[in-house]
Design an enzyme around this catalytic site. Structure first.
Site, PDB file in Angstrom:
ATOM      1  N   GLU A  61      19.972  88.535 -59.429  1.00 37.45           N
ATOM      2  CA  GLU A  61      19.490  89.657 -58.632  1.00 37.45           C
ATOM      3  C   GLU A  61      20.436  89.983 -57.477  1.00 37.45           C
ATOM      4  OE1 GLU A  61      15.705  87.264 -59.796  1.00 37.45           O
ATOM      5  OE2 GLU A  61      17.848  86.919 -59.537  1.00 37.45           O
ATOM      6  N   LEU A 213      31.883  63.344 -78.765  1.00 36.53           N
ATOM      7  CA  LEU A 213      30.663  64.136 -78.572  1.00 36.53           C
ATOM      8  C   LEU A 213      30.736  65.103 -77.385  1.00 36.53           C
ATOM      9  CD1 LEU A 213      27.979  61.364 -79.300  1.00 36.53           C
ATOM     10  CD2 LEU A 213      28.923  63.067 -80.885  1.00 36.53           C
ATOM     11  N   GLU A 295      22.652  63.617 -81.861  1.00 33.43           N
ATOM     12  CA  GLU A 295      23.624  63.520 -82.964  1.00 33.43           C
ATOM     13  C   GLU A 295      23.754  62.035 -83.285  1.00 33.43           C
ATOM     14  OE1 GLU A 295      27.234  65.874 -83.164  1.00 33.43           O
ATOM     15  OE2 GLU A 295      26.774  66.746 -81.199  1.00 33.43           O
ATOM     16  N   THR A 299      18.645  56.042 -88.529  1.00 31.27           N
ATOM     17  CA  THR A 299      17.631  55.233 -87.841  1.00 31.27           C
ATOM     18  C   THR A 299      17.140  55.924 -86.574  1.00 31.27           C
ATOM     19  OG1 THR A 299      18.566  53.177 -88.710  1.00 31.27           O
ATOM     20  CG2 THR A 299      17.152  53.003 -86.770  1.00 31.27           C
ATOM     21  N   THR A 302      15.444  59.365 -87.366  1.00 27.98           N
ATOM     22  CA  THR A 302      14.105  59.136 -87.908  1.00 27.98           C
ATOM     23  C   THR A 302      13.131  58.768 -86.791  1.00 27.98           C
ATOM     24  OG1 THR A 302      14.982  58.470 -90.056  1.00 27.98           O
ATOM     25  CG2 THR A 302      12.753  57.748 -89.513  1.00 27.98           C
ATOM     26  N   ALA A 303      13.580  57.953 -85.863  1.00 30.19           N
ATOM     27  CA  ALA A 303      12.704  57.545 -84.752  1.00 30.19           C
ATOM     28  C   ALA A 303      12.287  58.756 -83.923  1.00 30.19           C
ATOM     29  CB  ALA A 303      13.417  56.517 -83.876  1.00 30.19           C
TER      30      ALA A 303
END
Length: 366
Positions: A61, A213, A295, A299, A302-303
């Protein structure tokens, strides 16, 4: 709805979409602040526009009002998020709009931040300014999914990224995974990292891939303007080697691990081992990390899924088969159809020879 009213709505939507496009310019640089855009219109003409570029700099603004100058009096301001009502690093935008004597403010999305939450609208209305809300609300919300969720629930918005073959495999049995998907898909991942406050991975992924990463390339974007995400390694056994590439920029690394002095000496932020839901709460409330990209291997992925912590899954599928001995993308064992995890498909995009699916978990029982 009358034709006149429809035309009026269409005009509102046109200007708000322009404000949304402006807000998107800050998508890689405003963290932890939300993306906000503003246009100021008078007699059907654009007289001012702006967006919030970076935390600590003026809000949208303010830039728009500076451009409009004295012409802002009796004009209409279109803002993608409710104008702020509190003093932070910058003064309240609601008061700036009042001071400029705009006639009307159109707001796409209310701000659930307790410091704002209706107070911005009240400041405007108390000053006699007409306020209209709910224009292009859903489009505006997509600008700030993490910020809006964190302000409402205390938890960040979690995206789970997976790259797999047609037969649902993410790596060979040896752990080799470079590369399942092509260049275009891997480039697309850079966008999701860049809009995230943190990228979470597991220690096994770091040991197998020696991954970094971070954001390394964004087409048409100056990387020096990008707020790099924190890289968070979940390492409950303290296995992270000091030679890992991820530690080359240790100031942007966090490790969930039993305390290690050698990591402290590098300036790495260490978090005590804790459940995933508590970790997410810690990231949001203590570190102002509102968007998380996971990423990781099967295991950890899935958790996150089984604990209901994923808001969106981004699945890249390559037209290749890796065979039954290759590693699966999901490793839970279900014995009944009622246990399956279902998703709503919201977008399919072809990237080179691969496709990207964007999916929202369906919470209802099957």
């Amino acid at each position: 709805m009358s034709e006149l009213t429809q035309d009026h709505l269409s005009e509102h939507q046109q200007w708000m979409q322009q404000a949304i496009a402006l807000a998107r310019r800050g998508q890689y640089s405003t963290k932890p602040n939300p993306n906000v855009g503003c246009v100021i219109i008078k007699d059907g003409q654009l007289i001012g526009e702006g967006y919030h570029p970076k935390a600590g700099q003026p809000h949208a603004e303010v830039f728009a009002l500076r451009q409009a100058a004295e012409s802002a009096k009796d004009a209409t301001a279109y803002v993608t998020l409710e104008p702020c009502a509190h003093y932070g690093r910058t003064p309240p935008c609601a008061e700036a709009l009042v001071k400029a004597q705009v006639k009307k403010v159109v707001i796409a999305c209310s701000d659930p931040n307790p410091l704002v939450a209706g107070k911005g609208v009240k400041i405007l209305q108390d000053a006699g300014i007409e306020v209209e809300t709910g224009i292009c609300t859903e489009s505006a919300k997509t600008l700030n999914l993490g910020f809006l969720k964190a302000m409402s629930t205390g938890l960040p918005y979690v995206r789970l990224k997976i790259a797999s073959s047609l037969d649902g495999r993410t790596a060979m049995a040896s752990g080799e995974s470079k590369w399942i998907t092509g260049t275009a898909a891997r480039q697309d991942v850079q966008h999701w990292r860049a809009i995230s406050g943190a990228v979470i991975t597991g220690i096994q992924t770091v040991l197998a891939d020696d991954c970094e990463l971070n954001v390394r390339v964004l087409e048409g974007v100056d990387l020096t303007t990008v707020v790099q995400p924190k890289r968070i390694v979940l390492d409950r056994q303290g296995q992270l080697p000091l030679s890992a590439k991820i530690l080359q920029q240790s100031e942007t690394v966090m490790v969930m691990t039993p305390f290690r002095q050698e990591l402290a000496d590098l300036g790495v932020i260490q978090l005590p081992p804790q459940p995933l839901n508590q970790l997410l709460q810690t990231l949001s409330q203590q570190y102002q990390i509102y968007d998380v990209l996971v990423e990781a291997g099967a295991t950890l992925s899935t958790a996150f899924l089984q604990q209901g912590l994923v808001d969106e899954m981004i699945s890249y599928v390559a037209p290749t088969l890796l065979g039954q001995s290759a590693r699966a993308m999901f490793n839970a064992e279900f014995s009944k159809m009622a246990e399956q995890l279902r998703f709503e498909l919201v977008d399919v995009t072809q990237l080179g020879q691969d496709i990207r699916l964007r999916l929202l978990p369906i919470q209802e029982m099957i």
